[in-house]
Design an enzyme around this catalytic site. Structure first.
Site, PDB file in Angstrom:
ATOM      1  N   LYS A 190     -38.934 110.467 -11.177  1.00 17.20           N
ATOM      2  CA  LYS A 190     -37.840 110.098 -10.278  1.00 17.20           C
ATOM      3  C   LYS A 190     -37.117 108.932 -10.943  1.00 17.20           C
ATOM      4  CE  LYS A 190     -36.705 109.279  -5.470  1.00 17.20           C
ATOM      5  NZ  LYS A 190     -35.924 108.055  -5.539  1.00 17.20           N
TER       6      LYS A 190
ATOM      7  N   GLU B 166     -28.952 111.915 -12.634  1.00 16.86           N
ATOM      8  CA  GLU B 166     -28.995 110.474 -12.383  1.00 16.86           C
ATOM      9  C   GLU B 166     -28.276 109.733 -13.503  1.00 16.86           C
ATOM     10  OE1 GLU B 166     -30.428 110.085  -9.557  1.00 16.86           O
ATOM     11  OE2 GLU B 166     -31.243 108.058  -9.383  1.00 16.86           O
TER      12      GLU B 166
HETATM   13  S1  IVH Z   1     -33.675 116.182  -6.869  1.00 17.60           S
HETATM   14  C1  IVH Z   1     -32.051 117.734  -3.047  1.00 17.60           C
HETATM   15  N1  IVH Z   1     -34.802 115.119  -8.967  1.00 17.60           N
HETATM   16  O1  IVH Z   1     -33.637 110.584  -5.961  1.00 17.60           O
HETATM   17  C2  IVH Z   1     -32.850 117.201  -4.151  1.00 17.60           C
HETATM   18  N2  IVH Z   1     -33.626 113.682  -7.497  1.00 17.60           N
HETATM   19  O2  IVH Z   1     -34.185 110.094  -3.076  1.00 17.60           O
HETATM   20  C3  IVH Z   1     -32.519 115.819  -4.480  1.00 17.60           C
HETATM   21  N3  IVH Z   1     -33.608 111.339  -8.197  1.00 17.60           N
HETATM   22  O3  IVH Z   1     -30.473 111.230  -4.681  1.00 17.60           O
HETATM   23  C4  IVH Z   1     -32.394 115.544  -5.883  1.00 17.60           C
HETATM   24  N4  IVH Z   1     -34.744 111.610 -10.049  1.00 17.60           N
HETATM   25  O4  IVH Z   1     -30.611 110.281  -7.014  1.00 17.60           O
HETATM   26  C5  IVH Z   1     -34.077 114.886  -7.868  1.00 17.60           C
HETATM   27  N5  IVH Z   1     -35.834 114.316 -10.877  1.00 17.60           N
HETATM   28  C6  IVH Z   1     -35.108 114.093  -9.785  1.00 17.60           C
HETATM   29  C7  IVH Z   1     -34.638 112.816  -9.453  1.00 17.60           C
HETATM   30  C8  IVH Z   1     -33.912 112.653  -8.274  1.00 17.60           C
HETATM   31  C9  IVH Z   1     -34.107 110.736  -9.283  1.00 17.60           C
HETATM   32  C10 IVH Z   1     -32.873 110.637  -7.135  1.00 17.60           C
HETATM   33  C11 IVH Z   1     -31.577 111.257  -6.781  1.00 17.60           C
HETATM   34  C12 IVH Z   1     -31.644 111.510  -5.320  1.00 17.60           C
HETATM   35  C13 IVH Z   1     -32.737 110.573  -4.902  1.00 17.60           C
HETATM   36  C14 IVH Z   1     -33.408 111.077  -3.653  1.00 17.60           C
END
Ligand code: IVH
Length: 700
Positions: free
Chosen positions: A120, A175
Site C-alpha cells: 500500500k 499512486e
Molecule cells: S486499490 C478500490 N492498491 O490506498 C480499490 N490502492 O485507502 C482502491 N493505495 O485511494 C485502490 N496502494 O490511494 C489500491 N496497491 C494499492 C494501493 C492503493 C496505495 C491507496 C490508494 C487508495 C487508498 C485506499
C-alpha cells in the site's frame, strides 16, 4: 503484527459533532496538501469512535460524517470520475485479516480462488486518462466522485509515460509519491527558494502535484495499481481486460511502459492461501525500512475478476480488497526540549526531547535535529507539535512542526552562544557547528575512543587514568601516550611499578596495530570502524591516504562527494597528531596489502585486500555480504563485533550490520533476535558460530 489503535470514546452528541468536524478538517488538510492535525493512528482512532457512536445513535448521524463516504471529502474537483475512486477498509493484524477473508468467502459461497498481495503505497491516488495511447488528463481523487484536474503535472512524473506502447484508450489508476531521493532533492530546491522544507514525502507529493506556479519543478513518481476501460468502451480489448485477473492486468500495464511495483522488492504477488498471504505481508513489512519510498500497509485483493464482481462494493470501499495496516512510522508528538551536546570531534549537535511516543514498535523520547540551521529551516519552536519519523533501525528524526496546532505558547529554541561542553567559542561557519577547540574540547572522549577495544586496544588504560594524565599535563592527545616516560607514569597517583610496566608494555604493543585500527583511532569525522578498514585496505599506507585528494578518496566504497572533502580536511587538521604517531613508530601500513593492479587489466578491485591468497575469489567468504548477530561461542567467544567484522573481511567477505535481501550469510549466535527472523523471512543462509569458525578455518 499490528495493534489496532484504540477507539476514541464519544460520550454525547456534542462530542460526536466535534469529532466529526475534527475528522473532516483533518481529512481536508490531508487531501489538500498532505498535512494534517492528526497522524494516521489518531485519525483511525477518531474515525472508529465516530463509527461506534453512529452505530449506537443512528438518529444522530450527521450528513458531514466521514463514515458514510469515501475518505477525504474536502478538495472536491470538478472532473467527475468515470467510476468512483473508493478507499479501502483496514485490518490490523493476522486475525482480523482472517476474519475479513472468512466473511468474504461466506458472501461468495466459495473460497477465493487467488489473492493478489501488493504494497500500500503512501502517496496520493490519481487517475491517468489515456486516449489512443496518449496521456490526456490527470485527475486527483478529490471526494471520490469528482477530482481536480492536475494535468499540468504531466511530464514531471516518473513512471507515467506520455504515450503507452499501444494506442489504447484506458484509465490507469495508481499512486503518485515522492521517493526518498526525490523528496531530498525537493527539500533542497525549496530551501534554496524560500528557506523552508517539506514536512514529509507524502505532503511534498501532494503539494507538488497541485502546485501550478512554483518557480521550481520537483519530480514525482507513479506506480500503477489498476487499469479501467471506460464504462462506455465496448471494444474487444476492453472486454478482455475486464475479464483479466488483477495480476495479469498489472502485467499488461507494465507492458504499456507504465511503472508498477513489479521491479521493486515489494512486487505484487499472487498467493493461493491465506498462509501465503501472511508470509508475503511479513516479507513486505521486513523490507519496508529499506525501501526507497514509503508504504503504510499491504493491499490484499481478490485476483480473479469473477471473485471481484461477485463480491462487489460497499458504500465507501470494495468488498474484494482490504488494507492491512503496518505500524505507523510517523506520529505527531510534542517537542518539549532541545539538548546541545559536544561530541568527541568537537561537533555541537542538538537533540530533540519529545513527549514519549510509540513509533514502529518502540517508544521514542529523543530524536535527531541535525544542526542549528536545520532547526531554523524547519521553523521549530519549543512546545510545538511535531511530526517524528522512525522506521526500522533508523535514528528517529523530527521532520516538521504542525503549524496549525500552535497555541501561541510556543517559545523560540535557545541556540547556544558558547560550546556547551567547555564554554569556549563556536565555529558556526559550516552547517555543522563545532567548538573552536575541535577535538581537544572533548579530549577525554577522543582519547578514550582512540585507545578503546576496537581501535588501539590499549589494555588496562581506563578513562580515569586518561583523565589523570590530562590533568597532570602529561598528554593532550592519544599520540602523547607513546612518549610517556617511566618516571612520568610512576609519578601518577595509584601507579606502582608493576602497573606502570604493564601499561607501558601495552602501549608499546599497540604500535603494531594495523593501519585500519590506527586510522580508526584518529576519529576522522564520518568514518567508523568498517569505513576505516575500507580506507586502509584501499590505500595500504597512511602516506597514500594523506596524499589522496577528495576525488581519490571517493574511490573508496561508501564515500560520496559530500564525505570525501570532509575526510581530506580532517586529515589536514589531524596532521600534527599523525606526524607524532609516525615519529613514535606506530604502524602506518596495512599488513598484507598489495598495490592495486593497473585499472582496466584483468583485476578484481578487491584483489588487493587478499593478503593470504592470490585474490579474494579464493577466500572462503569471497563476494559474500555477512551479518553477525547474537552472542558468539566456542572459538569465536572472545571476539568483539569489530574483530568478527575484521575476520569476515580477512576472509574476503563484506561485513554489514543489517540483514537485507543482499545478505549472503547470517552468523547467528545465542539470543539472536529480529535479525534472525528477518534472515529467515528473506531465505538468507544462517549458520551458528561453530559452523562459521569451520568456514573461515585458518583465517581465525
Ligand atoms: S486499490 C478500490 N492498491 O490506498 C480499490 N490502492 O485507502 C482502491 N493505495 O485511494 C485502490 N496502494 O490511494 C489500491 N496497491 C494499492 C494501493 C492503493 C496505495 C491507496 C490508494 C487508495 C487508498 C485506499
Amino acid at each position: 503484527m499490528t495493534e489496532e489503535p484504540p477507539i476514541a470514546v464519544l460520550t454525547d452528541d456534542t462530542a460526536y459533532a466535534e469529532a466529526v468536524q475534527l475528522a473532516v478538517d483533518s481529512a481536508a488538510a490531508y487531501y489538500a496538501d498532505g498535512t494534517s492535525t492528526l497522524d494516521d493512528d489518531a485519525y483511525d482512532r477518531l474515525a472508529r469512535g465516530i463509527q461506534a457512536y453512529e452505530e449506537a445513535h443512528p438518529e444522530a448521524v450527521l450528513a458531514t460524517s466521514p463514515t458514510g463516504k469515501v475518505a477525504g471529502g474536502a478538495v472536491v474537483g470538478d472532473v467527475p470520475h468515470t467510476v468512483p475512486m473508493l478507499s479501502l477498509d483496514n485490518v490490523f493484524g493476522a486475525e482480523q485479516l482472517a476474519d475479513w477473508a472468512t466473511s468474504l468467502e461466506r458472501r461468495l459461497g466459495r473460497p477465493v480462488a487467488a489473492w493478489s498481495v501488493e504494497p500500500k503505497l503512501d502517496g496520493l491516488a490519481i487517475s491517468a486518462r489515456y486516449r489512443h495511447g496518449r496521456l490526456t488528463q490527470l485527475v486527483t481523487r478529490g471526494d471520490g466522485t469528482a477530482g481536480e484536474d492536475v494535468s499540468h503535472a504531466i511530464g514531471t512524473i516518473v513512471g507515467l509515460p506520455a504515450r503507452l506502447a499501444e494506442p489504447v484508450t484506458i484509465e490507469l489508476r495508481g499512486e503518485v509519491l515522492m521517493t526518498t531521493e526525490q523528496f531530498e532533492v525537493a527539500c533542497l530546491k525549496r530551501q534554496a527558494h524560500d528557506g523552508t522544507t517539506f514536512a514529509n514525502p507524502r505532503s511534498a507529493a501532494a503539494g507538488t502535484l497541485r502546485a501550478q506556479d512554483r518557480p521550481y519543478v520537483c519530480e514525482l513518481t507513479f506506480f500503477g495499481y489498476g487499469a479501467l476501460p471506460y464504462p462506455d468502451d465496448a471494444s474487444e480489448q476492453a472486454a478482455s481486460l475486464r475479464e483479466l485477473p488483477h495480476s495479469e492486468i498489472m502485467t499488461w500495464v507494465a507492458a504499456q511502459g507504465v511503472q508498477t511495483t513489479a521491479a521493486t522488492p515489494v512486487a505484487g504477488i499472487v498467493a493461493e492461501t491465506l498462509v501465503q498471504v501472511q508470509e508475503r505481508i511479513e516479507q513486505i513489512a521486513t523490507v519496508r525500512p529499506e525501501l526507497p519510498f514509503n508504504i503504510d500497509g499491504i493491499v490484499i485483493k481478490c485476483d480473479l475478476a469473477a471473485d471481484q464482481s461477485q463480491a462487489g462494493f460497499g458504500s465507501r470501499a470494495p468488498r474484494w480488497a482490504i488494507a492491512y495496516k503496518l505500524p505507523a512510522t510517523e506520529k505527531i508528538t510534542k517537542l518539549i526540549g532541545v539538548e546541545w551536546n559536544t561530541g568527541r570531534t568537537g561537533i555541537i549537535a542538538p537533540r530533540a526531547v519529545l513527549e514519549p511516543v510509540e513509533l514502529d514498535g518502540s517508544i521514542v523520547t529523543y530524536a535527531t535535529l541535525h544542526n542549528a540551521s536545520d532547526i531554523a529551516r524547519r521553523g521549530l519552536m519549543l512546545g510545538d507539535s511535531v511530526t517524528v519519523y522512525k522506521a526500522g533501525d533508523v535514528i528517529p528524526r523530527v521532520e516538521a512542526p504542525v503549524v496549525h496546532l500552535r497555541t501561541g505558547d510556543e517559545r523560540p529554541i535557545e541556540i547556544p552562544q558558547v560550546c556547551p561542553s567547555c564554554g569556549d567559542g563556536i565555529d558556526s561557519s559550516q552547517e555543522r557547528w563545532r567548538c573552536v577547540r575541535g577535538r581537544s574540547c572533548r579530549a577525554i572522549a577522543s582519547i578514550t575512543y582512540a585507545t578503546g577495544r576496537d581501535q588501539l586496544d590499549i589494555e588496562g588504560l581506563a578513562t580515569s587514568r586518561i583523565e589523570q594524565m590530562l590533568d597532570a599535563g602529561l598528554i593532550s592527545d592519544f599520540a602523547d601516550l607513546f612518549y610517556l616516560t617511566r618516571e612520568q607514569v610512576l609519578g601518577l597517583e595509584r601507579m606502582g611499578e608493576t602497573s606502570t610496566n604493564n601499561l607501558l608494555a601495552a602501549i608499546e604493543r599497540t604500535k603494531a596495530q594495523p593501519l585500519s585500527r590506527v586510522f580508526c583511532a584518529l576519529g576522522v569525522r564520518g568514518t567508523g570502524r568498517s569505513m576505516s578498514r575500507r580506507i586502509a585496505r584501499h590505500f595500504g599506507s597512511m602516506d597514500a591516504i594523506r596524499a589522496a585528494d577528495a576525488e581519490a578518496i571517493q574511490a573508496v566504497e561508501g564515500i560520496g562527494p559530500e564525505k570525501a572533502p570532509v575526510v581530506v580536511a580532517e586529515l589536514v587538521e589531524l596532521a600534527p597528531l599523525i606526524d607524532k604517531l609516525v615519529a613514535a613508530g606506530v604502524t602506518m601500513t596495512e599488513p598484507g596489502w598489495r598495490p592495486p593492479a593497473v585499472p582496466g587489466i584483468d583485476v578484481d578491485p578487491d584483489a588487493q585486500t587478499a593478503p593470504e591468497a592470490g585474490g579474494t575469489s579464493e577466500l572462503p567468504l569471497a563476494g559474500m555480504s555477512v551479518v553477525v548477530t547474537g552472542s558468539m561461542s566456542g572459538a569465536l567467544e572472545a571476539l568483539t563485533r569489530n574483530q568478527m567484522n575484521e575476520l569476515i573481511e580477512r576472509a574476503g567477505g563484506k561485513s554489514s550490520s543489517s540483514v537485507s535481501k543482499k545478505t549472503s550469510l547470517l552468523v547467528a549466535g545465542e539470543n539472536a533476535g529480529s535479525k534472525r527472523a528477518k534472515a529467515e523471512s528473506l531465505d538468507v543462509r544462517i549458520v551458528g558460530p561453530e559452523e562459521f569458525a569451520d568456514l573461515v578455518g585458518a583465517l581465525l
